[in-house]
Design an enzyme around this catalytic site. Structure first.
Site, PDB file in Angstrom:
ATOM      1  N   PHE A 117       0.870  -1.391   0.429  1.00  9.40           N
ATOM      2  CA  PHE A 117       0.104  -0.310   0.006  1.00  9.40           C
ATOM      3  C   PHE A 117       0.976   1.002  -0.063  1.00  9.40           C
ATOM      4  O   PHE A 117       0.544   2.716  -0.354  1.00  9.40           O
ATOM      5  CB  PHE A 117      -1.211   0.008   1.055  1.00  9.40           C
ATOM      6  CG  PHE A 117      -0.596   0.688   2.852  1.00  9.40           C
ATOM      7  CD1 PHE A 117       0.786  -0.442   2.780  1.00  9.40           C
ATOM      8  CD2 PHE A 117      -0.882   2.235   2.739  1.00  9.40           C
ATOM      9  CE1 PHE A 117       0.957   0.592   4.440  1.00  9.40           C
ATOM     10  CE2 PHE A 117      -0.424   2.771   3.695  1.00  9.40           C
ATOM     11  CZ  PHE A 117       0.374   1.844   4.615  1.00  9.40           C
ATOM     12  N   LYS A 118       2.022   1.329   0.595  1.00  2.00           N
ATOM     13  CA  LYS A 118       2.560   2.391   0.077  1.00  2.00           C
ATOM     14  C   LYS A 118       2.795   3.353  -1.109  1.00  2.00           C
ATOM     15  O   LYS A 118       3.632   4.036  -1.424  1.00  2.00           O
ATOM     16  CB  LYS A 118       4.294   2.066   0.915  1.00  2.00           C
ATOM     17  CG  LYS A 118       4.365   1.885   2.452  1.00  2.00           C
ATOM     18  CD  LYS A 118       5.402   1.922   3.231  1.00  2.00           C
ATOM     19  CE  LYS A 118       5.642   1.734   4.763  1.00  2.00           C
ATOM     20  NZ  LYS A 118       4.786   0.791   5.297  1.00  2.00           N
ATOM     21  N   ASP A 119       2.582   1.875  -2.517  1.00  2.00           N
ATOM     22  CA  ASP A 119       2.814   3.198  -2.968  1.00  2.00           C
ATOM     23  C   ASP A 119       1.796   3.971  -3.308  1.00  2.00           C
ATOM     24  O   ASP A 119       2.089   5.012  -4.201  1.00  2.00           O
ATOM     25  CB  ASP A 119       2.451   1.574  -4.236  1.00  2.00           C
ATOM     26  CG  ASP A 119       3.557   0.432  -4.976  1.00  2.00           C
ATOM     27  OD1 ASP A 119       4.519   0.766  -4.010  1.00  2.00           O
ATOM     28  OD2 ASP A 119       3.643  -0.245  -4.690  1.00  2.00           O
ATOM     29  N   MET A 148       3.327   6.528  -1.974  1.00  2.00           N
ATOM     30  CA  MET A 148       4.545   7.760  -2.884  1.00  2.00           C
ATOM     31  C   MET A 148       4.349   7.438  -4.435  1.00  2.00           C
ATOM     32  O   MET A 148       5.058   8.721  -4.423  1.00  2.00           O
ATOM     33  CB  MET A 148       5.389   5.729  -2.762  1.00  2.00           C
ATOM     34  CG  MET A 148       7.164   6.437  -2.277  1.00  2.00           C
ATOM     35  SD  MET A 148       7.759   7.249  -0.433  1.00  2.00           S
ATOM     36  CE  MET A 148       8.276   5.851   0.343  1.00  2.00           C
TER      37      MET A 148
END
Ligand SMILES: *Cc1c(COP(=O)(O)O)cnc(C)c1O
Length: 481
Positions: free
Chosen positions: A123-125, A128
């Site tokens: 999920f950091k995408d 980011m």
């Protein structure tokens, strides 16, 4: 919209000004002066927007110093499905965050809000990828460049590299512990051939890499000359980008904006669930925000008792949901700031106490009652719980979940209320934590086609001793500054 520090510093800055910064000048975190409110009518109007256009509606409330057309274009560039999912089949081609409904449990619809369809399968995408485009845009406008220095044990580093690769004006120097990451993680990062991505494998453990980043960042002269910045989870733009998928998930789970939805969030640094809190403060009808931790239960302890007790690094467990292995939660200060009605002086004192005394205690303070009115509850899970939950969800629904998402499902099950859908945030795909999946179900998870054979691709990495001076020299060589 202006931004202020949680510690009371009087400067008020615009979105683009805080975008490239980490901490505020007084050591606090940036917060909007107030939360924009979204009405039920507005929600209804947003019901059928694409992710990119919904992101525009939410972000434009927080960002008034980028022209609307530019902002909309940046968001479409970031979140259009064929770009964001990079040709991988999301099951609904127009939706980058579909809900996978598991089924009915105790009269409650339980679903996974799937947030791991980006390039690094976590999920950091979601935030980011946007940061990459916002950085490129803002740096070009200002004629500046930025050299991002970070340390990673996996997830954050690869998300940052995939967001910044090929972006003009940005370089990434990413330190990782040599020989300590899984072959898949290594391949994900080191196979990038973009000249602006510089992988540095440090002979040591993650903490050695982290110490080098701190030492370099504390040399203020070097930092200024080399234009060193970070992309860590306290960055406001990352938090606000995450607010969007709470709206998207809510709208996908309901048919009328009179209905309520609960969310359960696998939590580490409190960035993800903080975004849920902000969505709720903006008026999104969220019933409960369930904070799920692993054995590193700093947050569960706080929400149960009112005592916030940061752990020492020696007290931090290495678990099978490693992206939640934290000793203190770096975004938590944002929540405390709201809890204390924006009393910056008191926030400052409390987080000084975290540094000197190791924590603070709000158990007997009347403000602690607000925690419940904000909808917060919490729970923790263990390695055994994760294995059981992965097995159970696979057996019942033929769905394979990763270890972090398993922490979420496990804790969510303690807080189901009939007729209020529960969405568990899926924070990574199981392939990233394949060993534990094999331990749970006796076989490895399937690999998305675009990742088959990734370990065999040529790798670009420099192996270096854990030496601050050597890393500084390497940075100077690349930047020529
Ligand atoms: C970073 C991460 C988390 C924790 O998110 P926070 O915003 O730090 O609370 C959970 N799961 C995965 C897979 C992550 O990468």
């Amino acid at each position: 919209m202006k931004y202020v520090s949680t510690r009371g510093h009087e400067a008020k800055l615009g979105f683009s000004e805080i975008l490239l910064e980490g901490l505020a000048a007084d050591g606090g975190l940036y917060m909007p002066e107030s939360y924009p409110k979204v009405t039920r009518e507005q929600l209804d109007q947003w019901r059928h927007l694409s992710y990119a256009d919904l992101a525009y509606e939410v972000l434009s409330l927080y960002c008034d110093d980028i022209p609307s057309d530019d902002l909309r274009q940046i968001l479409r560039k970031t979140y259009t499905a064929e770009v964001y999912c990079n040709g991988r089949s999301a099951d609904n081609a127009n939706d980058i965050t579909p809900i996978h409904w598991l089924g009915d449990e105790q009269g409650t619809r339980v679903g996974l809000l799937s947030l791991s369809n980006g390039p690094t399968l976590a999920f950091k995408d979601m935030a980011m990828q946007l940061l990459g485009h916002l950085f490129e845009y803002t740096l070009a406008k200002r004629g500046q460049e930025l050299n991002i220095l970070g340390a990673t044990s996996g997830d954050t580093g690869s998300a940052a590299e995939y967001a910044m690769r090929g972006k003009k004006g940005v370089r990434v120097f990413m330190l990782s512990p040599h020989g300590k990451m899984s072959p898949f993680q290594v391949a994900q990062m080191y196979s990038l051939q973009d000249p602006n991505i510089i992988n540095i494998a440090i002979e040591g453990v993650f903490d050695d890499a982290q110490d080098i980043v701190k030492a370099v960042s504390n040399d203020l002269t070097f930092k200024a000359r080399q234009k060193i910045g970070t992309v860590n989870s306290i960055n406001w733009a990352r938090v606000v980008a995450q607010v969007v998928y709470y709206f998207k998930g809510y709208l996908a789970a309901t048919t009328s904006s009179e209905q309520k939805v609960s969310f359960c969030v696998p939590s580490g640094n409190f960035g993800n669930v903080c975004a849920g809190h902000i969505a709720r403060m903006m008026g999104l009808p969220i019933e409960k925000l369930v904070v799920a931790t692993n054995e590193n239960d700093v947050l569960d302890e706080f929400f149960k008792t009112g005592v916030y007790r940061a752990r020492k690094s020696a007290e931090t467990f290495h678990t099978s949901s490693p992206s939640m292995d934290i000793s203190k939660a770096s975004n938590f200060e944002r929540f405390i700031y709201d809890l204390l009605d924006h009393d910056g002086a008191r926030v400052k004192q409390m987080f000084k106490d975290v540094d000197t005394l190791g924590g603070f205690d709000l158990a007997a303070d009347p403000v602690f009652k607000k925690v419940a009115s904000y909808g917060f509850v919490s729970g923790r899970s263990t390695h055994q719980n994760r294995l059981e939950t992965i097995r159970d969800v696979h057996g019942k629904y033929s769905v394979l979940i990763d270890t972090h998402t398993a922490d979420g499902v496990r804790v969510a099950r303690d807080y189901l209320q009939s007729n209020i859908p529960m969405l568990v945030l899926e924070t990574a795909l199981p392939i990233k934590f394949a060993e534990t999946i094999a331990e749970a179900i006796g076989r490895l998870p399937d690999r998305p086609a675009s990742f088959v054979g990734i370990e065999d691709q040529p790798q670009r990495v420099m192996v270096m001793a854990a030496d601050v001076q050597a890393v500084k020299s390497l940075i100077e060589e690349h930047t020529g500054l």
